[in-house]
Design an enzyme around this catalytic site. Sequence first.
Site: not given
Ligand code: NAD
Length: 367
Positions: A196, A93, A193
């Site tokens: 994406h 990282k 949440g």
């Molecule tokens: P994203 O930013 O697209 O979506 C996150 C959502 O959570 C947003 O709609 C945001 O408004 C909402 N949010 C933020 N704070 C909040 C709260 N306090 N209460 C309710 N909703 C809240 O992120 P993502 O890509 O969908 O990822 C979601 C989670 O999964 C993250 O923690 C990310 O680290 C983890 N993750 C994502 C991936 C990936 O492929 N995108 C892979 C591994 C882990």
Amino acid sequence: MEVKTLSHSDLSKNPVIAQMGLNNHEQILFCNDNSTGLKAIIAIHNTVLGPALGGTRMWNYANEMEALNDVLRLSRGMTFKSSVAGLNLGGGKAVIIGDPKKIKNEALLRRFGKFVNSLGGKYITAEDVAMTSRDMEIINMETKFVSGLPENMGGSGDPSPVTAYGVYVSMKASAKEVWGNDSLAGKRVLVQGIGHVGQVLVDHLTKEGAKVYINDISEERLKLVAEKYFAEVVSADTMFDLDLDIYAPCALGATVNDDTLARLKCKIICGAANNQLADEKIHGEIVGKQGILYAPDYVVNAGGIINVYYELSGYNRERAMIHAEKIYDTTFSLFQLAKKEGIPTYMAANHLAEKRIEEIAKINAVR
Ligand code: NAD
């Protein structure tokens, strides 16, 4: 892997190499460049399984120690995630210290790319907090050791659909463990949440006939997803008091904590967010004692790294999805291991990760 402890006075006198010894980190590269203002740390935790892959995070850390702790913790997490996912990747990282809005620019990113390149492929970077795919393109001007590039550059693009699919199959494996069959039809699922990953998860759940509740801080996202999938919007104040079958954290970390565990009435916790347990040792134990099956986050959300892994050998989304489907078996088998060894599920996942690394380390020694 041997875990050691250090006293506060040991740590204040030996803050770096002794810290690396706690979890057996292999290498750290400290990066400084006065002309661009770049200050970064690249941590390589373990390369037994392959090159250390993990994203670059940019954050305005309060001090260097905070940045060092973060990069050490996150790089170790990547070793475990890739190991359990069956990938030939190690864990690494990088963190860039500073406010992205103030100091991020082309020169700083390219200088960082040169540092990544100096490691000769031992570390491969990708997107993380406060970094964009455009930033990855810029870093890529100085090094080929970048993954997660946009599709129009031959990269794998947005990993979220693969991550969401992994969460979905993991949830089905959890259902099989709890209810004896893996159907999610009629199950009451809270997705916290709906970004994406969360939105694609809602899509899978709706198609299977689950009753989906959604929560988000974005009114716009809530409106969009509620209208598209007929999901029920729930407020942050009440969502942990609902009668649920499954809680899917897909927003932030640390939502499985003293407060939520006192209120949650679900049978399964399975979602995409990283570091869901506020304190692994404490809440990883309590969750099981409360009769809730916790599907370990880094096993569940490995679709993202699986997607990026397939970019390294010429991207093919179908292969990535086939690999992500294996998360079902991995999740189910770690539940069996947890029962057999009488340990919490988070610990069973760590054991699976360590076992694979130890076994491959032995065959690596054979010429
Ligand atoms: P994203 O930013 O697209 O979506 C996150 C959502 O959570 C947003 O709609 C945001 O408004 C909402 N949010 C933020 N704070 C909040 C709260 N306090 N209460 C309710 N909703 C809240 O992120 P993502 O890509 O969908 O990822 C979601 C989670 O999964 C993250 O923690 C990310 O680290 C983890 N993750 C994502 C991936 C990936 O492929 N995108 C892979 C591994 C882990």
